[in-house]
Design a protein around this motif. Sequence first.
Motif, PDB file in Angstrom:
ATOM      1  N   ASN A  11       0.851  -1.191   0.000  1.00  0.00           N
ATOM      2  CA  ASN A  11       0.000   0.000   0.000  1.00  0.00           C
ATOM      3  C   ASN A  11       0.885   1.238   0.000  1.00  0.00           C
ATOM      4  O   ASN A  11       1.050   1.896  -1.011  1.00  0.00           O
ATOM      5  CB  ASN A  11      -0.904   0.031   1.234  1.00  0.00           C
ATOM      6  CG  ASN A  11      -1.991  -1.009   1.167  1.00  0.00           C
ATOM      7  OD1 ASN A  11      -2.334  -1.476   0.098  1.00  0.00           O
ATOM      8  ND2 ASN A  11      -2.508  -1.372   2.298  1.00  0.00           N
ATOM      9  N   ASP A  12       1.450   1.526   1.152  1.00  0.00           N
ATOM     10  CA  ASP A  12       2.328   2.690   1.306  1.00  0.00           C
ATOM     11  C   ASP A  12       3.389   2.398   2.354  1.00  0.00           C
ATOM     12  O   ASP A  12       3.929   3.297   2.961  1.00  0.00           O
ATOM     13  CB  ASP A  12       1.516   3.924   1.686  1.00  0.00           C
ATOM     14  CG  ASP A  12       0.798   3.780   3.018  1.00  0.00           C
ATOM     15  OD1 ASP A  12       0.835   2.697   3.626  1.00  0.00           O
ATOM     16  OD2 ASP A  12       0.180   4.766   3.458  1.00  0.00           O
ATOM     17  N   GLN A  13       3.686   1.109   2.576  1.00  0.00           N
ATOM     18  CA  GLN A  13       4.573   0.715   3.666  1.00  0.00           C
ATOM     19  C   GLN A  13       5.875   0.088   3.184  1.00  0.00           C
ATOM     20  O   GLN A  13       6.549  -0.606   3.938  1.00  0.00           O
ATOM     21  CB  GLN A  13       3.847  -0.279   4.575  1.00  0.00           C
ATOM     22  CG  GLN A  13       2.594   0.283   5.192  1.00  0.00           C
ATOM     23  CD  GLN A  13       1.800  -0.804   5.888  1.00  0.00           C
ATOM     24  OE1 GLN A  13       1.550  -1.865   5.334  1.00  0.00           O
ATOM     25  NE2 GLN A  13       1.425  -0.540   7.128  1.00  0.00           N
ATOM     26  N   GLY A  40      11.483  12.475  -0.211  1.00  0.00           N
ATOM     27  CA  GLY A  40      10.145  11.894  -0.168  1.00  0.00           C
ATOM     28  C   GLY A  40      10.159  10.418   0.143  1.00  0.00           C
ATOM     29  O   GLY A  40      11.223   9.804   0.281  1.00  0.00           O
ATOM     30  N   PRO A  41       8.981   9.838   0.253  1.00  0.00           N
ATOM     31  CA  PRO A  41       8.893   8.414   0.569  1.00  0.00           C
ATOM     32  C   PRO A  41       9.417   7.554  -0.585  1.00  0.00           C
ATOM     33  O   PRO A  41       9.416   7.976  -1.743  1.00  0.00           O
ATOM     34  CB  PRO A  41       7.397   8.180   0.789  1.00  0.00           C
ATOM     35  CG  PRO A  41       6.732   9.275   0.027  1.00  0.00           C
ATOM     36  CD  PRO A  41       7.664  10.451   0.070  1.00  0.00           C
ATOM     37  N   ILE A  42       9.830   6.348  -0.240  1.00  0.00           N
ATOM     38  CA  ILE A  42      10.268   5.401  -1.258  1.00  0.00           C
ATOM     39  C   ILE A  42       9.051   4.969  -2.071  1.00  0.00           C
ATOM     40  O   ILE A  42       8.007   4.617  -1.522  1.00  0.00           O
ATOM     41  CB  ILE A  42      10.930   4.168  -0.600  1.00  0.00           C
ATOM     42  CG1 ILE A  42      12.244   4.567   0.069  1.00  0.00           C
ATOM     43  CG2 ILE A  42      11.162   3.058  -1.615  1.00  0.00           C
ATOM     44  CD1 ILE A  42      12.923   3.439   0.834  1.00  0.00           C
ATOM     45  N   THR A  43       9.186   5.009  -3.380  1.00  0.00           N
ATOM     46  CA  THR A  43       8.108   4.537  -4.249  1.00  0.00           C
ATOM     47  C   THR A  43       8.387   3.135  -4.770  1.00  0.00           C
ATOM     48  O   THR A  43       7.467   2.347  -4.955  1.00  0.00           O
ATOM     49  CB  THR A  43       7.892   5.486  -5.442  1.00  0.00           C
ATOM     50  OG1 THR A  43       9.133   5.640  -6.132  1.00  0.00           O
ATOM     51  CG2 THR A  43       7.375   6.828  -4.994  1.00  0.00           C
ATOM     52  N   GLY A  59       2.054   0.779  -4.244  1.00  0.00           N
ATOM     53  CA  GLY A  59       1.072   0.868  -5.317  1.00  0.00           C
ATOM     54  C   GLY A  59      -0.257   1.456  -4.935  1.00  0.00           C
ATOM     55  O   GLY A  59      -1.096   1.685  -5.787  1.00  0.00           O
ATOM     56  N   GLY A  60      -0.494   1.677  -3.660  1.00  0.00           N
ATOM     57  CA  GLY A  60      -1.774   2.236  -3.244  1.00  0.00           C
ATOM     58  C   GLY A  60      -2.631   1.226  -2.512  1.00  0.00           C
ATOM     59  O   GLY A  60      -2.336   0.038  -2.461  1.00  0.00           O
ATOM     60  N   SER A  61      -3.716   1.717  -1.967  1.00  0.00           N
ATOM     61  CA  SER A  61      -4.550   0.930  -1.059  1.00  0.00           C
ATOM     62  C   SER A  61      -5.303  -0.212  -1.735  1.00  0.00           C
ATOM     63  O   SER A  61      -5.829  -1.083  -1.058  1.00  0.00           O
ATOM     64  CB  SER A  61      -5.539   1.834  -0.334  1.00  0.00           C
ATOM     65  OG  SER A  61      -6.375   2.472  -1.280  1.00  0.00           O
TER      66      SER A  61
END
Length: 154
Positions: A11-13, A40-43, A59-61
């Motif tokens: 998700n975003d972790q 920024g956050p790691i993508t 990738g998102g929720s």
Amino acid sequence: MSKVTPFLMFNDQLDAAIAFYTSTFPDSEIKNVARTGVDGPITSAEFVVGGQSFMGYNGGSYFTFSQGFSLFVSCDSQAEVDEYWNKFVNAGATPVQCGWITDQFGLTWQIVPKRFMELISDKNPKKVQAVMDAMMKMVKLDIAVLESAYDSVQ
């Protein structure tokens, strides 16, 4: 990188996941990361856990893991089973059954002693069934109990 590499969609972790995985298993490292902006956050990331290469992406929720995919951790001893199990539980994982545990990111792992694999490879189907029956009653696998079940059959 291997020809085939597991690609994990978080998700975003992703950042927290790779930090936990690489600190939990020896022979692990973070190879490459891509960030949103400088700080920024790691993508996305390429990382190694226990010698196995992975790719990861935030990738998102709408992305979730299922128990249809799990990671198998082969352990040399009960002490090693206990060590990994405790690291996962202490980090917020949920024990499932039969040596399976779902980590705080939703990924399922199998923490399995090599001795279990040896016992279920026996040519005596009654011994194998006794070991399997014992395993089905466990959450974390216990080598002594598995061996006792094996030894109970002639």
